[in-house]
Motif scaffolding. Structure first.
Motif, PDB file in Angstrom:
ATOM      1  N   GLN A 107       0.827  -1.209   0.000  1.00 26.42           N
ATOM      2  CA  GLN A 107       0.000   0.000   0.000  1.00 26.42           C
ATOM      3  C   GLN A 107       0.857   1.252   0.000  1.00 26.42           C
ATOM      4  O   GLN A 107       0.454   2.286  -0.503  1.00 26.42           O
ATOM      5  N   GLU A 164       5.838   3.195  -3.820  1.00 25.72           N
ATOM      6  CA  GLU A 164       5.999   4.467  -4.532  1.00 25.72           C
ATOM      7  C   GLU A 164       5.168   4.486  -5.800  1.00 25.72           C
ATOM      8  O   GLU A 164       4.676   5.527  -6.220  1.00 25.72           O
ATOM      9  N   ASP A 165       5.039   3.331  -6.411  1.00 27.79           N
ATOM     10  CA  ASP A 165       4.265   3.253  -7.641  1.00 27.79           C
ATOM     11  C   ASP A 165       2.777   3.370  -7.312  1.00 27.79           C
ATOM     12  O   ASP A 165       2.220   2.533  -6.619  1.00 27.79           O
ATOM     13  N   PRO A 166       2.129   4.430  -7.787  1.00 27.09           N
ATOM     14  CA  PRO A 166       0.726   4.627  -7.396  1.00 27.09           C
ATOM     15  C   PRO A 166      -0.177   3.492  -7.869  1.00 27.09           C
ATOM     16  O   PRO A 166      -1.137   3.146  -7.179  1.00 27.09           O
ATOM     17  N   SER A 167       0.146   2.913  -9.029  1.00 30.38           N
ATOM     18  CA  SER A 167      -0.734   1.844  -9.517  1.00 30.38           C
ATOM     19  C   SER A 167      -0.640   0.634  -8.594  1.00 30.38           C
ATOM     20  O   SER A 167      -1.639  -0.042  -8.325  1.00 30.38           O
ATOM     21  N   SER A 211       0.133   0.768  -5.343  1.00 30.68           N
ATOM     22  CA  SER A 211      -0.488   1.036  -4.045  1.00 30.68           C
ATOM     23  C   SER A 211      -2.013   1.010  -4.158  1.00 30.68           C
ATOM     24  O   SER A 211      -2.693   0.508  -3.261  1.00 30.68           O
ATOM     25  N   THR A 212      -2.546   1.520  -5.273  1.00 34.17           N
ATOM     26  CA  THR A 212      -4.013   1.463  -5.397  1.00 34.17           C
ATOM     27  C   THR A 212      -4.462   0.017  -5.574  1.00 34.17           C
ATOM     28  O   THR A 212      -5.488  -0.383  -5.019  1.00 34.17           O
TER      29      THR A 212
END
Lengths: 203, 553
Positions: free
Chosen positions: B529, B532-535, B537-538
């Motif tokens: 979660q 660093e990679d937003p994809s 974590s989402t």
């Protein structure tokens, strides 16, 4: 006064013991108590009532004796942090209380793994067999959660003042009183359920 | 107060838990109302019973010796035993007053002139002599530490000290004269000022070094945690591998699989009323020599009705029916001449012992530069002194979007590597963009499907091969715990591009299971979660929502 009534049971081999205050003894424990003589005085002074308290809370003699040992070892450890200006007795009770609650939690965890017949039910059965009033009252007390049982025992059996109860439970006197009231209401209900106290009709 | 108000309060009366305001009202009511008074009496009586209970108040004899023993063992202790949750980054050595055993800060410490035992100034004065056992020194000394502040102040400090010394000398020599007292006072003031300065600079230094220490400690802790996590993952993977090889060993060197294959190729027949045919189901189109079906007596052209008593209207039902069979089972077929035959089939005993004992692995190799991937086949078996001419493999190959069975039979093996575990596959075995992921019931058995697919999955994840949606099918061939370990490794690997997909696969995997996913897998997702990679974590957040819905047990 409560102190006096409780100390009747203390057996003292040394007449000077009565004179030595808790404060002196604690100081002696802290200073250079190589053979634990001073600490033993404390143990003999508070041991019996703490044992009684633990027994009542834990409902088992052997477990209570173990808890008594733990309590005093912990007391020894805690003396350094204890403020000598404050009365020692509630402090000892506090430690014993914590030890007992931990023991009860451990037991509850074990009971979850290995379900054993509940102690309260046992006592009720015995009580019904013997039809003893005292046993019923005891069963009513045993049916309460440990926290509530503890506060009633402290206040009633050991005649701690409200302040001292608060010290023992590590809370404010006000909280102590609220807990006491909650506990007494619960105990009343249990007593009523067992027919020791009449049902309140028409109220 | 009336009865209704009083009754709830009565319970508190025996314990004296009433407020002063309430007490007056209650007592007033009690004096009037007999009913309430008698109720209280019964309560009081009950409390008396409680008191009457006298459990043992005698201290048991052996108990004290137990306590003393434990105290001697160091369990008790009147020393300071402040439990610190985390080791403080800056190590400090605390001074303890020899007399009162309380903590002593360095600037306020006075040291015995004889044995240098630290004391509080007050304590030393109270005791009169040094409190250390055997020492009877009556004088104290004070360290003259280098002062970090500027030269002028240190000059002053030195002067102060000289004055102090002079004062002390004159004090000792002349007794308590007024002048000496005055000098001593000024000396004390000077030394106090110096102490304050010293304390301040010391604190400043301490806070700087504490900050630095804390920073590097945090960094070290992070690295150590990372290392521990990786090692734990590695251990879990190894454990999973051990388990699968233990399974193989338990099979006594023979490859056994609980999966049974009929070894037939069937065509689906649908009813064609316009052509006067009403039969529907599966017709045997081809049979492999030596297969279960052939040995049972199935003939090409037969229509399969039931396997092990279960009707088989379609392909999927064959697999389902075969999953539960024992060593022998029945096959119901209808011949082309409409005769019903019930055949007794035997599940193959496992590996053809004459052929090969041991596991055969298919391993994906590093893909070629043009993106084609290929497999190498290895075997655990002792192959020395044996020659193999042909290898019949029928494998389920992931090719494109669907899991399709491709017949790769009777391919000649390539060269045999000296001292190597097996053979490299000849070029024609290379399967573009696909993996061999299933075992086969032909002459040579591949490793049991579980471990094989698991190896592939792990390899796919480790080799950083793009995990594609089609590889999700692999999951269903793998022990879920093993797959989880592999996926966890994938999720934790920062450099791995398929983390997002791996998280999704983890969800897919556990949504089909009756058990809950293991905690460590959940933790891996929770950690993701914060990626660093937003994809990623989402994806992790979404996955957690899905996973939380799963059954707890």
């Amino acid at each position: 006064m409560s102190q006096a009534t409780i100390r009747v049971g203390v057996k003292s081999s040394d007449p000077a013991d009565e004179v030595r205050s808790d404060r002196d003894l604690v100081a002696a424990c802290l200073a250079n108590d190589l053979d634990h003589a001073a600490f033993r005085r404390l143990y003999e002074r508070y041991g019996p009532e703490i044992l009684r308290y633990l027994e009542r809370l834990l409902g088992d003699r052997d477990v209570a004796e173990d808890a008594l040992q733990d309590s005093f070892v912990r007391l020894h450890r805690g003396l350094k942090r204890y403020d000598p200006e404050r009365p020692l007795r509630p402090y000892v009770f506090r430690i014993a209380h914590n030890v007992a609650i931990e023991a009860l939690r451990r037991r509850a965890r074990r009971a979850k793994l290995d379900p054993a017949p509940l102690e309260a039910i046992d006592t009720v059965d015995q009580a019904v067999e013997r039809n003893e009033r005292a046993a019923l009252v005891r069963a009513a007390l045993a049916a309460l959660p440990a926290e509530h049982r503890s506060v009633i025992v402290l206040r009633h059996t050991h005649a701690l003042k409200l302040r001292e109860v608060a010290d023992a439970l590590d809370c404010t006197p006000r909280t102590a009183r609220n807990r006491l009231r909650a506990a007494s209401t619960l105990l009343e209900r249990e007593l009523r359920r067992r027919g020791i106290v009449p049902e309140q009709e028409g109220l | 107060m009336n009865c209704t108000e009083t009754r709830p309060l009565l319970a508190h009366r025996p314990l004296d838990a009433l407020g002063d305001d309430e007490l007056g009202g209650v007592d007033a009511h009690l004096s009037e109302c007999k009913a309430c008074a008698s109720y209280l009496a019964s309560l009081d009586a009950a409390y008396v019973e409680l008191e009457g209970e006298s459990m043992g108040s005698e201290l048991p004899a052996g108990l004290w010796s137990g306590i003393a023993q434990r105290l001697d063992d160091g369990e008790g202790g009147t020393r300071d035993v402040e439990e610190v949750a985390e080791p403080s980054p800056a190590l400090t050595i605390a001074l303890v007053c020899t007399y009162c055993h309380d903590v002593l800060t360095r600037p306020e410490a006075r040291y015995c002139a004889g044995c240098l035992a630290p004391h509080h100034a007050d304590c030393f004065r109270a005791h009169g002599t040094c409190a250390a056992p055997g020492c009877e020194e009556t004088h104290v000394v004070q360290p003259t530490l280098a002062i970090v502040a500027g030269g002028a102040s240190s000059q002053r400090w030195r002067r102060g000290r000289r004055v102090w010394l002079a004062a002390a000398l004159s004090f000792v020599g002349l007794g308590s004269g007024v002048a000496a007292a005055w000098k001593a006072r000024s000396a004390r003031m000077a030394s106090e000022a110096a102490e304050a300065r010293y304390l301040e600079s010391r604190q400043k230094q301490d806070s700087i070094s504490r900050d630095l220490n804390a920073q590097s400690a945090r960094q070290r802790a992070r690295q150590a945690a990372e290392r521990r996590r990786r090692m734990a993952l590695q251990r879990r993977l190894e454990q999973a591998e051990d388990e699968s090889s233990a399974l193989l060993k338990a099979a006594n060197g023979k490859i056994t699989s609980r999966r049974v294959y009929l070894g037939v190729r069937v065509v689906v027949v649908s009813s064609r009323p316009d052509q006067g045919t009403s039969e529907r189901g599966l017709r045997v189109a081809e049979m492999r020599p030596g297969s279960v079906a052939e040995r049972a007596g199935v003939r090409v052209g037969d229509r399969l009705l039931a396997v092990d008593g279960k009707p088989v209207p379609n392909l999927a039902s064959i697999g389902a029916a075969l999953r539960g069979v024992g060593e022998t089972f029945t096959i119901h077929v209808r011949s082309e001449n409409n005769a019903l035959r019930i055949l007794l089939a035997g599940a193959p005993p496992g590996v053809d012992e004459g052929l090969l004992q041991g596991a055969v692995h298919a391993r994906p190799r590093q893909p070629f530069k043009d993106g084609r991937s290929w497999l190498a086949v290895y075997s655990d078996a002792d192959l020395s002194g044996r020659t193999f001419e042909t290898l019949s493999v029928e494998a389920d190959v992931h090719n494109g979007n669907a899991l399709r069975t491709r017949h790769l039979s009777y391919l000649t093996l390539g060269r045999r590597r000296p001292r190597a575990e097996g053979w490299d596959l000849p070029p024609e075995w290379r399967v573009d963009g696909g993996w061999i992921a299933n075992d086969t019931d032909s002459g040579l058995w591949l490793k049991p499907v579980q471990t094989d697919a698991q190896a592939l999955l792990r390899a796919a994840l480790r080799l950083n091969v793009d995990v594609d949606r089609r590889h999700r099918n692999l999951l269903h061939h793998v022990n879920p715990l093993v797959a989880t370990a592999a996926l966890e490794a994938a999720i934790a690997a920062r450099e791995f591009a398929g983390r997002e997909l791996a998280i999704g696969m983890l969800c897919d995997l556990w949504e089909g299971q009756e058990q809950a996913p293991p905690q460590h897998a959940l933790r891996a997702v929770v950690r993701a979660q914060a990626d660093e990679d937003p994809s990623v974590s989402t994806a992790a957040k979404r996955a957690l929502e899905r996973l939380r819905k799963l059954p707890k047990k």
